[in-house]
Write a protein that holds these residues in place. Structure first.
Motif, mmCIF file in Angstrom:
data_model
loop_
_atom_site.group_PDB
_atom_site.id
_atom_site.type_symbol
_atom_site.label_atom_id
_atom_site.label_comp_id
_atom_site.label_asym_id
_atom_site.label_seq_id
_atom_site.Cartn_x
_atom_site.Cartn_y
_atom_site.Cartn_z
ATOM 1 N N ARG A 176 26.517 -2.244 -38.434
ATOM 2 C CA ARG A 176 25.277 -2.463 -39.161
ATOM 3 C C ARG A 176 24.444 -1.194 -39.127
ATOM 4 N NH1 ARG A 176 23.370 -7.778 -39.738
ATOM 5 N NH2 ARG A 176 21.265 -7.028 -39.359
ATOM 6 N N LEU A 193 20.803 0.835 -41.217
ATOM 7 C CA LEU A 193 19.750 0.868 -42.220
ATOM 8 C C LEU A 193 19.943 2.098 -43.085
ATOM 9 C CD1 LEU A 193 16.659 -0.011 -39.995
ATOM 10 C CD2 LEU A 193 17.812 -1.525 -41.611
ATOM 11 N N ASP A 194 19.876 1.921 -44.411
ATOM 12 C CA ASP A 194 19.977 3.077 -45.295
ATOM 13 C C ASP A 194 18.579 3.488 -45.763
ATOM 14 O OD1 ASP A 194 19.232 1.295 -47.325
ATOM 15 O OD2 ASP A 194 21.275 1.086 -48.108
ATOM 16 N N ARG A 196 17.004 3.065 -48.525
ATOM 17 C CA ARG A 196 16.221 2.014 -49.192
ATOM 18 C C ARG A 196 15.618 1.056 -48.178
ATOM 19 N NH1 ARG A 196 20.508 -0.270 -53.369
ATOM 20 N NH2 ARG A 196 21.758 0.039 -51.476
ATOM 21 N N ASP A 197 16.384 0.727 -47.130
ATOM 22 C CA ASP A 197 15.873 -0.160 -46.088
ATOM 23 C C ASP A 197 14.662 0.465 -45.392
ATOM 24 O OD1 ASP A 197 17.933 -2.075 -46.460
ATOM 25 O OD2 ASP A 197 19.290 -0.885 -45.219
ATOM 26 N N PHE A 198 14.801 1.740 -45.031
ATOM 27 C CA PHE A 198 13.695 2.419 -44.354
ATOM 28 C C PHE A 198 12.471 2.513 -45.252
ATOM 29 C CE2 PHE A 198 16.838 4.078 -41.272
ATOM 30 C CZ PHE A 198 16.147 3.813 -40.110
ATOM 31 N N ARG A 205 11.565 0.489 -47.623
ATOM 32 C CA ARG A 205 10.934 -0.831 -47.723
ATOM 33 C C ARG A 205 10.172 -1.161 -46.439
ATOM 34 N NH1 ARG A 205 11.913 -5.923 -46.312
ATOM 35 N NH2 ARG A 205 13.860 -5.377 -45.281
ATOM 36 N N LEU A 206 10.775 -0.867 -45.272
ATOM 37 C CA LEU A 206 10.126 -1.176 -44.008
ATOM 38 C C LEU A 206 8.877 -0.322 -43.793
ATOM 39 C CD1 LEU A 206 13.226 -1.663 -41.702
ATOM 40 C CD2 LEU A 206 11.563 -3.418 -42.355
ATOM 41 N N GLU A 254 11.248 -7.704 -38.739
ATOM 42 C CA GLU A 254 12.505 -7.401 -39.427
ATOM 43 C C GLU A 254 13.245 -6.265 -38.729
ATOM 44 O OE1 GLU A 254 12.409 -6.907 -43.627
ATOM 45 O OE2 GLU A 254 11.037 -8.596 -43.966
ATOM 46 N N TYR A 255 12.498 -5.254 -38.303
ATOM 47 C CA TYR A 255 13.106 -4.111 -37.639
ATOM 48 C C TYR A 255 13.719 -4.534 -36.307
ATOM 49 C CZ TYR A 255 13.479 0.826 -36.247
ATOM 50 O OH TYR A 255 13.925 2.068 -35.860
ATOM 51 N N PHE A 286 16.947 -6.471 -36.796
ATOM 52 C CA PHE A 286 18.068 -5.584 -37.097
ATOM 53 C C PHE A 286 18.590 -4.932 -35.824
ATOM 54 C CE2 PHE A 286 19.272 -1.125 -37.424
ATOM 55 C CZ PHE A 286 20.472 -1.249 -38.123
#
Length: 478
Positions: A270, A272-273, A275-277, A279-280, A294-295, A298
């Motif tokens: 798993r 985070l790419d 886009r994930d970063f 958004r967060l 959410e972080y 993960f």
């Protein structure tokens, strides 16, 4: 190393009145007369000698991540060493690699991974973990650190260096050769010469397993100690930044990395790419509690994953993420980093006081982490004067007069909290500290300014950061 007698093409220069800025906070918009970009060491030497003949000062620039104006010189000339990015030597037997100072971490790691002569699997021990596109010259100039649990700052990994002095002469420095200069250059922010070569000590590449748990500030140092006792070599604690929560700067995710056998493997890992970063980070500005939840979810799901020791230090950096956030918030802004140090026994106390201070000043924390550092016994202007806990804050700063004034107030208040506990702060990230704070955090700062004048009486090497601190201390720049 090329001879100083070799002539080459002149350093390329950008048009006059170029405007520069730092990459992260974008709060250092600076108009400079020229940016010189030599493509070789001889060209860099020529550029320095030409500046010496003209009586011009130079600032040294790398990847532009420092936020205190260390790499800029208003109305002056900037020497950009980004094109000096080659590996120039490798010793497989001793685990040493020599690089030009403009090389970035990804290029060095790729070279080490691909080089057939690297029979022992040598790699770096530490780097900054929030991003990758930093120059090694800048890493030395600010004496960075990573998430090592028992490492001293970056200077501890440096065997020797080569710099161009104020007269355009190549000078070697190490702990045995020109040791006083070596101690000044490490963490000296480019004020003692243009470092063009660094010989770095390497370590064998290992496989690590990530161990993740939730914990609280009051338990954190005991958890760090237990992780170190169990053999973990890297780790950090990322705390919640929701000021409306009772868990603010208290509850967090502790991630530690323990050496293990076998290959790292990548199957079903798993991650985070970008886009994930993105958004967060956006969510952290508007719904920080949800962003942290959410972080944390993960990270907890990555417990047991395996990584190579250099790979786990890589970081996704989003250079232009703030534009859509500005549109959402209705004002221009960015994040400014500050890093505070204190005795480890005072860490929980500091975090509790910092939570109160940030609420009181209405500062908005976007991200924060805690790491450990061992004492730096090499640098004159050492920030790691003791084995300290390091607390990093990314605070949102509005780009208007009121926003900057509020940020300065918040950052000074945090520095006071660290100083009251026998700690310090990092000089790299801003120029908001007051003179008494600088003197308390860096008792040898006066000696640093005197050494600057002794080593560079003509003031060849200069910066806005240096000018600011000379004004702060009532001294004329060299």
């Amino acid at each position: 190393m090329p001879s100083t007698a070799v002539r080459s093409e002149p350093a390329a220069a950008l048009p006059a009145a170029t405007v520069l800025n730092d990459v992260h906070s974008r709060l250092n918009r600076t108009r400079v007369d020229a940016v010189l970009r030599p493509s070789s060491v001889p060209a860099a030497i020529d550029a320095v000698r030409a500046s010496a003949r003209a009586g011009e000062s130079l600032a040294v620039m790398g990847a532009r991540h420092a936020m205190g104006g260390q790499q800029f010189l208003s109305g002056g000339r900037v020497l950009d060493l980004g094109a000096l990015d080659r590996v120039t030597g490798f010793d497989d037997g001793r685990g040493l690699v020599t690089v030009e100072a403009g090389i970035r971490w990804p290029a060095l790691l790729a070279w080490l991974a691909a080089h057939p002569g690297n029979t022992r699997g040598w790699t770096i021990r530490q780097k900054q973990t929030g991003a990758d596109d930093f120059s090694l010259g800048g890493a030395l100039a600010s004496n960075i650190h990573g998430r090592g649990l028992a490492f001293a700052p970056f200077v501890d990994d440096v065997e020797s260096l080569t710099l161009i002095d104020a007269d355009g002469t190549l000078v070697q420095a190490s702990r045995r050769v020109n040791p006083e200069l070596f101690a000044l250059v490490a963490g000296g922010y480019g004020l003692f010469g243009a470092v063009i070569g660094i010989t770095l000590r390497l370590v064998p590449r290992t496989t690590l397993v990530r161990e993740v748990r939730m914990t609280r500030a009051t338990q954190l140092m005991a958890d760090f100690d237990a992780a170190i006792a169990s053999g973990c070599t890297y780790g950090d604690f990322q705390f919640t930044v929701d000021a409306a929560s009772e868990d603010f700067l208290d509850l967090g995710i502790l991630s530690c990395y323990r050496p293990t056998d076998g290959d790292p493997g990548h199957a079903h890992r798993r991650a985070l790419d970008a886009r994930d970063f993105s958004r967060l980070l956006s969510l952290a500005h508007t719904e920080p509690g949800r962003a942290f939840a959410e972080y944390a979810a993960f990270y907890l799901a990555t417990d047991g994953q395996r990584y190579a020791s250099d790979e786990q230090q890589a970081g996704v950096y989003l250079g232009d993420y703030h534009a859509p956030i500005d549109a959402c918030l209705g004002h221009a802004g960015s994040e400014m980093i500050t890093e505070l140090y204190m005795p480890r026994a005072r860490l929980a106390d500091f975090l509790g006081a910092a939570a109160d201070s940030l609420r009181r000043t209405r500062a908005q924390a976007i991200y924060g982490t805690v790491r450990l550092i061992e004492r730096d016994g090499d640098s004159l202007l050492a920030w790691a004067r003791e084995p300290w806990a390091c607390v990093v804050f990314n605070l949102h700063v509005r780009h208007d007069v009121a926003g900057l004034a509020a940020a300065a107030h918040s950052f000074r208040a945090l520095i006071d909290l660290a100083l009251a506990r026998g700690g310090s702060y990092y000089l790299t990230y801003h120029r908001w500290a007051q003179r008494e704070q600088v003197e308390a955090a860096y008792p040898r700062f006066g000696a640093f300014l005197r050494a600057k004048r002794a080593f560079d009486p003509a003031g060849r090497w200069c910066s806005d950061w240096y000018r600011h601190h000379c004004r702060l201390f009532g001294e004329a720049p060299a």
